[in-house]
Design a protein around this motif. Sequence first.
Motif, mmCIF file in Angstrom:
data_model
loop_
_atom_site.group_PDB
_atom_site.id
_atom_site.type_symbol
_atom_site.label_atom_id
_atom_site.label_comp_id
_atom_site.label_asym_id
_atom_site.label_seq_id
_atom_site.Cartn_x
_atom_site.Cartn_y
_atom_site.Cartn_z
ATOM 1 N N TYR A 6 0.831 -1.200 0.000
ATOM 2 C CA TYR A 6 0.000 0.000 0.000
ATOM 3 C C TYR A 6 0.868 1.252 0.000
ATOM 4 O O TYR A 6 0.630 2.194 -0.760
ATOM 5 C CB TYR A 6 -0.924 -0.006 1.216
ATOM 6 N N ILE A 7 1.869 1.260 0.862
ATOM 7 C CA ILE A 7 2.773 2.413 0.933
ATOM 8 C C ILE A 7 3.507 2.605 -0.388
ATOM 9 O O ILE A 7 3.666 3.718 -0.891
ATOM 10 C CB ILE A 7 3.800 2.218 2.071
ATOM 11 N N THR A 8 3.934 1.503 -0.995
ATOM 12 C CA THR A 8 4.757 1.553 -2.204
ATOM 13 C C THR A 8 3.973 1.996 -3.431
ATOM 14 O O THR A 8 4.452 2.803 -4.236
ATOM 15 C CB THR A 8 5.395 0.179 -2.473
ATOM 16 N N LYS A 55 2.778 10.600 1.623
ATOM 17 C CA LYS A 55 3.409 9.716 2.604
ATOM 18 C C LYS A 55 3.766 10.434 3.906
ATOM 19 O O LYS A 55 4.178 9.797 4.864
ATOM 20 C CB LYS A 55 4.665 9.083 2.005
ATOM 21 N N THR A 56 3.598 11.750 3.972
ATOM 22 C CA THR A 56 3.993 12.492 5.171
ATOM 23 C C THR A 56 3.147 12.098 6.377
ATOM 24 O O THR A 56 3.674 11.710 7.427
ATOM 25 C CB THR A 56 3.872 14.009 4.929
ATOM 26 N N ILE A 57 1.829 12.190 6.242
ATOM 27 C CA ILE A 57 0.922 11.814 7.327
ATOM 28 C C ILE A 57 1.095 10.341 7.666
ATOM 29 O O ILE A 57 1.126 9.947 8.836
ATOM 30 C CB ILE A 57 -0.540 12.105 6.940
ATOM 31 N N LEU A 58 1.229 9.559 6.615
ATOM 32 C CA LEU A 58 1.367 8.107 6.768
ATOM 33 C C LEU A 58 2.587 7.751 7.615
ATOM 34 O O LEU A 58 2.490 6.999 8.595
ATOM 35 C CB LEU A 58 1.465 7.498 5.374
ATOM 36 N N LEU A 59 3.746 8.316 7.292
ATOM 37 C CA LEU A 59 4.984 8.011 8.011
ATOM 38 C C LEU A 59 4.936 8.535 9.440
ATOM 39 O O LEU A 59 5.466 7.895 10.362
ATOM 40 C CB LEU A 59 6.185 8.587 7.263
ATOM 41 N N ALA A 85 -6.388 8.679 5.510
ATOM 42 C CA ALA A 85 -5.803 9.982 5.825
ATOM 43 C C ALA A 85 -4.830 10.488 4.782
ATOM 44 O O ALA A 85 -4.426 11.642 4.820
ATOM 45 C CB ALA A 85 -5.092 9.908 7.178
ATOM 46 N N ILE A 86 -4.454 9.651 3.823
ATOM 47 C CA ILE A 86 -3.412 10.065 2.890
ATOM 48 C C ILE A 86 -3.948 10.807 1.671
ATOM 49 O O ILE A 86 -3.185 11.311 0.869
ATOM 50 C CB ILE A 86 -2.562 8.847 2.451
ATOM 51 N N VAL A 87 -5.247 10.849 1.520
ATOM 52 C CA VAL A 87 -5.824 11.549 0.378
ATOM 53 C C VAL A 87 -6.470 12.846 0.873
ATOM 54 O O VAL A 87 -7.513 12.830 1.513
ATOM 55 C CB VAL A 87 -6.870 10.678 -0.349
#
Length: 255
Positions: free
Chosen positions: A51-53, A59-63, A107-109
């Motif tokens: 999913y991350i890739t 990717k900021t919020i995600l990381l 949260a990434i969109v």
Amino acid sequence: MQTGALEEIVIASITMLTFIVAGVSDWRSREVDPRIWIAPIVVGIIFNFFYITFQAYDKTILLLQIGIAIFFVLTIAILVFAVNLLGGADFMAISTFVSLYPFNRLAIVKSIILRNRYVFLFNLFPPVLWLLAIYSIIMLFIVIRNVICNLFVYRGIKEMKIPIHKKVFYMVFNRFMTIDEYMRKRFYYPVYVPGVVSRVTFDIYEDDIDWKKKLETLPKDTVIVVSWGIPMVSFLSISAIIYIVMYLLFYLSIA
């Protein structure tokens, strides 16, 4: 339904099934077969790696959420392996949840989270924080239950020759009960018995059966203080299921 709906349902189903099985086992025996956690952890790591890739736009919020999740996993690890405050199953339960939900995939969109303020607030924090928040609410209800139950043995509490601050502590976090009632309970551990034991908590590796054998000669109307061996995995399972239901509801609301 938006792209990835099938994957979300599969992950949610795996998570719920795993925690239902683990929660029931913990409630019945206070033991959980560690093999229960292996497959979900592997599935979660692989799914979220891809999913991350390939799917994450921002990717900021995600990381950031992954970092917070790892921090909590490491904190739980310290409580388990260094301090012995929690059991290994508690650590595995939280690790499994974090493997499957290390971050809020909604949260990434930005176009999604800005569309609905409730969705935004839900996705502002990583899933593990929601899990622990829900778990804390459940623990609050247990505290309230302790206080209410203890009010019924107020006379026995009043007659106990222990400092008032200990009485208050025991009143909130433990249960006062007679030996007769204690003998009918499971997974309760004495923390105060006149002339026998006086402590704040118990060792998680104690056996309640051993204590019952030690106290069976005491008068049945003797009032003692006991601590419940809380089935943490069971309540974490309830918390995880509540979170997943919330997550799917928000997911469907923006689909």
